[in-house]
Design a protein around this motif. Sequence first.
Motif, PDB file in Angstrom:
ATOM      1  N   LEU A  22      -4.840  32.364  73.370  1.00 50.16           N
ATOM      2  CA  LEU A  22      -4.267  32.649  72.055  1.00 50.16           C
ATOM      3  C   LEU A  22      -3.642  31.376  71.471  1.00 50.16           C
ATOM      4  O   LEU A  22      -2.760  30.763  72.085  1.00 50.16           O
ATOM      5  N   PHE A  23      -4.134  31.018  70.314  1.00 48.87           N
ATOM      6  CA  PHE A  23      -3.606  29.851  69.614  1.00 48.87           C
ATOM      7  C   PHE A  23      -2.862  30.290  68.356  1.00 48.87           C
ATOM      8  O   PHE A  23      -3.284  31.225  67.670  1.00 48.87           O
ATOM      9  N   VAL A  24      -1.794  29.590  68.069  1.00 49.20           N
ATOM     10  CA  VAL A  24      -1.076  29.757  66.804  1.00 49.20           C
ATOM     11  C   VAL A  24      -0.869  28.354  66.243  1.00 49.20           C
ATOM     12  O   VAL A  24      -0.083  27.574  66.778  1.00 49.20           O
ATOM     13  N   GLY A  25      -1.646  28.046  65.218  1.00 52.79           N
ATOM     14  CA  GLY A  25      -1.575  26.703  64.674  1.00 52.79           C
ATOM     15  C   GLY A  25      -1.966  25.684  65.732  1.00 52.79           C
ATOM     16  O   GLY A  25      -3.028  25.787  66.347  1.00 52.79           O
ATOM     17  N   ASP A  26      -1.108  24.732  65.984  1.00 51.86           N
ATOM     18  CA  ASP A  26      -1.418  23.707  66.980  1.00 51.86           C
ATOM     19  C   ASP A  26      -0.671  23.957  68.295  1.00 51.86           C
ATOM     20  O   ASP A  26      -0.356  23.043  69.021  1.00 51.86           O
ATOM     21  N   GLU A  85      -3.367  48.436  75.976  1.00 49.49           N
ATOM     22  CA  GLU A  85      -3.371  49.891  75.771  1.00 49.49           C
ATOM     23  C   GLU A  85      -2.865  50.255  74.384  1.00 49.49           C
ATOM     24  O   GLU A  85      -3.255  51.271  73.822  1.00 49.49           O
ATOM     25  N   ASP A  86      -1.975  49.432  73.833  1.00 47.68           N
ATOM     26  CA  ASP A  86      -1.388  49.742  72.524  1.00 47.68           C
ATOM     27  C   ASP A  86      -1.888  48.826  71.419  1.00 47.68           C
ATOM     28  O   ASP A  86      -1.566  49.033  70.248  1.00 47.68           O
ATOM     29  N   GLY A  87      -2.622  47.803  71.780  1.00 48.76           N
ATOM     30  CA  GLY A  87      -3.135  46.892  70.765  1.00 48.76           C
ATOM     31  C   GLY A  87      -2.067  46.052  70.119  1.00 48.76           C
ATOM     32  O   GLY A  87      -2.240  45.571  68.992  1.00 48.76           O
ATOM     33  N   ALA A  88      -0.974  45.850  70.797  1.00 48.68           N
ATOM     34  CA  ALA A  88       0.115  45.029  70.257  1.00 48.68           C
ATOM     35  C   ALA A  88       0.552  44.006  71.295  1.00 48.68           C
ATOM     36  O   ALA A  88       0.767  44.347  72.460  1.00 48.68           O
ATOM     37  N   LEU A  89       0.655  42.802  70.830  1.00 51.98           N
ATOM     38  CA  LEU A  89       1.000  41.707  71.740  1.00 51.98           C
ATOM     39  C   LEU A  89       2.276  41.045  71.251  1.00 51.98           C
ATOM     40  O   LEU A  89       2.394  40.687  70.079  1.00 51.98           O
ATOM     41  N   ILE A  90       3.221  40.893  72.151  1.00 55.92           N
ATOM     42  CA  ILE A  90       4.457  40.187  71.831  1.00 55.92           C
ATOM     43  C   ILE A  90       4.312  38.796  72.424  1.00 55.92           C
ATOM     44  O   ILE A  90       4.055  38.647  73.638  1.00 55.92           O
ATOM     45  N   VAL A  91       4.467  37.789  71.604  1.00 61.44           N
ATOM     46  CA  VAL A  91       4.197  36.424  72.062  1.00 61.44           C
ATOM     47  C   VAL A  91       5.338  35.493  71.672  1.00 61.44           C
ATOM     48  O   VAL A  91       6.087  35.749  70.720  1.00 61.44           O
ATOM     49  N   ILE A  92       5.437  34.412  72.435  1.00 63.20           N
ATOM     50  CA  ILE A  92       6.404  33.364  72.130  1.00 63.20           C
ATOM     51  C   ILE A  92       5.627  32.118  71.732  1.00 63.20           C
ATOM     52  O   ILE A  92       4.764  31.656  72.478  1.00 63.20           O
ATOM     53  N   VAL A  93       5.933  31.620  70.556  1.00 68.07           N
ATOM     54  CA  VAL A  93       5.243  30.428  70.065  1.00 68.07           C
ATOM     55  C   VAL A  93       6.262  29.303  69.930  1.00 68.07           C
ATOM     56  O   VAL A  93       7.169  29.366  69.088  1.00 68.07           O
ATOM     57  N   PRO A  94       6.165  28.285  70.754  1.00 68.74           N
ATOM     58  CA  PRO A  94       7.108  27.166  70.648  1.00 68.74           C
ATOM     59  C   PRO A  94       6.950  26.430  69.314  1.00 68.74           C
ATOM     60  O   PRO A  94       5.869  26.431  68.714  1.00 68.74           O
ATOM     61  N   GLY A 127       0.090  30.418  56.684  1.00 63.88           N
ATOM     62  CA  GLY A 127      -1.060  29.512  56.717  1.00 63.88           C
ATOM     63  C   GLY A 127      -1.411  28.997  58.094  1.00 63.88           C
ATOM     64  O   GLY A 127      -2.376  28.234  58.249  1.00 63.88           O
ATOM     65  N   GLN A 128      -0.649  29.388  59.102  1.00 64.34           N
ATOM     66  CA  GLN A 128      -0.983  28.967  60.463  1.00 64.34           C
ATOM     67  C   GLN A 128      -2.033  29.932  61.018  1.00 64.34           C
ATOM     68  O   GLN A 128      -1.757  31.126  61.160  1.00 64.34           O
ATOM     69  N   PRO A 129      -3.201  29.454  61.331  1.00 60.35           N
ATOM     70  CA  PRO A 129      -4.191  30.371  61.912  1.00 60.35           C
ATOM     71  C   PRO A 129      -3.737  30.880  63.273  1.00 60.35           C
ATOM     72  O   PRO A 129      -3.111  30.146  64.045  1.00 60.35           O
ATOM     73  N   MET A 130      -4.054  32.111  63.508  1.00 58.09           N
ATOM     74  CA  MET A 130      -3.742  32.732  64.798  1.00 58.09           C
ATOM     75  C   MET A 130      -5.031  33.345  65.310  1.00 58.09           C
ATOM     76  O   MET A 130      -5.604  34.208  64.650  1.00 58.09           O
ATOM     77  N   TRP A 131      -5.460  32.905  66.477  1.00 58.43           N
ATOM     78  CA  TRP A 131      -6.767  33.368  66.945  1.00 58.43           C
ATOM     79  C   TRP A 131      -6.900  33.233  68.453  1.00 58.43           C
ATOM     80  O   TRP A 131      -6.177  32.472  69.086  1.00 58.43           O
TER      81      TRP A 131
END
Lengths: 218, 822
Positions: free
Chosen positions: A97-101, A112-121, A136-140
Amino acid sequence: MRRWGNVAILGTCVMVGAVAVGGFRGPEDPTQAPSAVAPGQGERGVWDLLVAVPFRVDEPFTHWWRAERPEVRAGHLLVLAVDPIVVRPRQSAEPILFVGDETAERVNAGFEDGALIVIVPALAGTDGWPMTELAGQPMWFGEPGLPEQVDAAAIREARRLVPDLIGFSEARVNQALTAGGNGLRCQDQAQLYLYAADWIERFAPADRHIIERLRLTR
Amino acid sequence: MVRLLLAFCLPLAFATAPALGQIGSAYCFGVGCPCGNDDSSAGCGNFGKDGDLGTGALLSASGSGDLFADDLVLTVSGVERGKFGLLFMGSAQVGTPKGDGLLCIGPGASGLWRFPVQKSDPAGQLSLVKPITLSQGFGAGGQILAGTTWGFQAWYRDPLGPCGTGANFSNALDVSFEAPGTSGPTLAQLAGNKLPTYPFFEYITSMNEGARVRAALDSTRFPWLVGLTGDLYVVAAKGKSRWDVDPQLIDVRGAPTSVSIQPGGTKTNTFLLAKGTLSGTHGLELGVGYDVVFDVDADGLLGPGDVIDGYSAEAGFYVVRDTAILGPEPVTALLYNGGTWLKQNIFYPTNIASLGPRPLIVVSHGNGHDYRWYDHIGEHMASYGYVVMSHSNNTQPGIETASLTTIDNTNHFLGNLGVIASGVLNGLVDGTQIVWLGHSRGGEGIVRAYDRLIDGENVPTNFTWQDIRLVSSIAPTTFLEKNKVLPHEVPYHLWIGSADADVAGAPGSGQEPYTILERAEGDKMSITIQGAGHGVFHNGGGNWWANGPCLNGPGKVHPIVKGYFLPLVDHVVGGGPAGRDFLWRHYEAFQPISAPPNGNGCIVVNLELHEKDGPAVFVIDDFQINEGLGLSSSGQSVTFNVIDASEGRMDDKDGSLDWDGSDPFNGMTRNVRTADKQNGMVFSFNGVPSFIEWAVDPAQSNLADDTYLSFRACQGTRHPLTVATLQDVIFEVSLRDTQGVTSTIVIDSFGGGIAEPYQRTGLGPGAGWGNEFETIRIRLTDFLADGTGLNLARIEAVRFDLGPGHGSNEGRLGLDDLEVIR
């Protein structure tokens, strides 16, 4: 049935700032991509940005999810609606999983729930809060791999492969920030995880064992 | 009156009988040597090992002259290393100068007999073992018999010797030989199981509680006992030192069994000792040890002339408890939080204070798993006295991160025993006996963690790599290169589920866990459970992650895992002999008592055991060097008429399990990276008698003091000859001595043959997953059963006969590690 309504979190971190708790409603069925998804975003596994909370920690922690293992002082805690198939845990390589750079740390499983809790530094500003703008930060989800092997060059290459991604709109990000409420000032990573556990409980209750692990304080 | 006298005298006589040590009478030292090279304490002076021309080679002996024990060892020291020499025997004579030394042994009335030529070892020594068995291959008059005395001497090459002849002699030594049991009891294997086919009896170490126990005295190996009637005792194991001071025989069954030894070999001399009535349950022990004694003179005492199975630190046999059910100790379980990735689920025997320091088992879970999902293992092992700590594992970033988590948790646990569980474990965890058990990414992570310790990348404060006694991986991933995931010499154990739909072990997938087993340089073991998926090894419920027929869920897999893990740890970490049989005897013949029984077609368990290369193993052919079918890795010829044979890297090259004839190693998943190089052999046989024969290195032909012939084999998946008959493949294994005497055993005599591959589909047409090796071991003395006349001291060939008349009609097999276990 999901219970994604208004969110009022009582974490152990201190909530700072004056961001209003808004009236955001997520999709009733997270397996259906919401219409607000940015171009190309849905095809890359991240269907929606539901919640965003900026955070800062007094004691930096290691971000194990990229090769450089940077120290984290600030960033964002996000709740993403994701393709459950993509996030199903497996032992073989998983889509990264990428968020921006940045690579994101996946705190829960989420399949199971289709929800992800993530920490992005993010880089911390002089005030200690993240400087990165989420709009505008792509998340993919990129190619399967081990995040600990991903360095800056690999992130650039991954980004090059998805030129169509433009990230979520400012309006969508603002909605998410509103849903997230005030920024979090935490003592350490453990406190941040406690806060994340509340979001998991709300959006991915099937990950009960993870909630319990994060909340184990004895 | 006589019996009373014996009862009084024998204990004393026995207790003072000479221990196995120096024996023989040395003479003919180096006095009057050919060029003044005298050495009055050995043979004439030589260049030898030390380069000192004033010192010679010394012949000494240890063991005994007991004709059955054949434990005399003759050693020559002080020879230059790497030089040829031989020992010979005959009659004593006056030393006459010859070469650089003195010839002290002559033919006399019985002739002069030469033992095989050998080369001195790096320590400058020549040695001779089993001289009595070896002498059976000599001509008339050359056999060592009871009541005879033989003189021994060594001749050896010494090109830099002082007199310039290039050869020299040791001193001489006389040894007297005596009838079996003359000066002490005869040591022999007696306890075991009756078999329906040759060799009709298997001598074993362990048997399950509730199983029948028998003893066999092969009259062809104990001819002096024929016609005698004595008492057969089952005695609580004593060990040699206790037997020496207390030879009294007390039968645990209440009374001994009176038996008469008849001609006719094993079949006529197999006796039932107990119909499952012997207890295998005592304290925390895996089993209860018993010695078996044939009290020839029926005097109720162990003494000269009697036969005993168990006159050593190891009991004659062990009755083992049900290793799959909980042990006797109540267990306390708790959760502990030492930090973000220091969450631990801890299990320990509640009464640990009364047990003293206990070994530690650390469990590292896999990706998406939870540290609380291994309570089945935690409860089980703690009930047998182990401390178990299962920790949260940071697996999602990758293997490096997981490995650091394992190290951190182990170190934290050992460093915080004063705090954890309110200090109840303080001083009661043996931090020098640690087992690492890991699942999937955690299974690779623990190997990476061990490698980090060995390489010095991490230096924890509370333990070292020497404290890790066993590393056991459940379906490990194989992300990292060999130089990072290398078990080195730690005993390594692997669990595989053939139905695993996550770490599927599919060729070409990059996730081929058998590879880690092959990388191990110490003892290595594997247990493959057909029908087991990835998720059934833990106790967290949910998806089994399984694909294939005959799926086995946690209800069947957990008893197998628990039932094997306990003896594995007991044997490898604790050194208990009772657990060893679990590691190699076929599941069909010996399994944890309450593990699901073999036989319904869905429970197939395959075991591999390979001891660390070294002095304990004589490799006949492991295919690692001398590539080419005609030459074994021990440098000897290999002949065969099996078809489609290949030798090489055991790696399926095309990623398809379909057999199309272009990939001889189809279905092999033993190498995943370029640096991995585990070789083997594959071949077929199809409806005609076929064979492979390995010549045995003449310098290694003496197998009389060795224990097992061992190899591993597998069926080739989806090959037409495998598919033709989907069942165990069986064939014959033979030994042939230099006199042409042959003895043959069919491999399924002790249980099953080589199991067919798991019938899972995918990766091409047809059914059959990766090839599954299993170890076959045959006790070498079994080849002597019922008077085959085979001379184990002079084996010249090992041979496999396959096809009609020898077992299965056809098949496709993989083969590796043909070895003799010392």
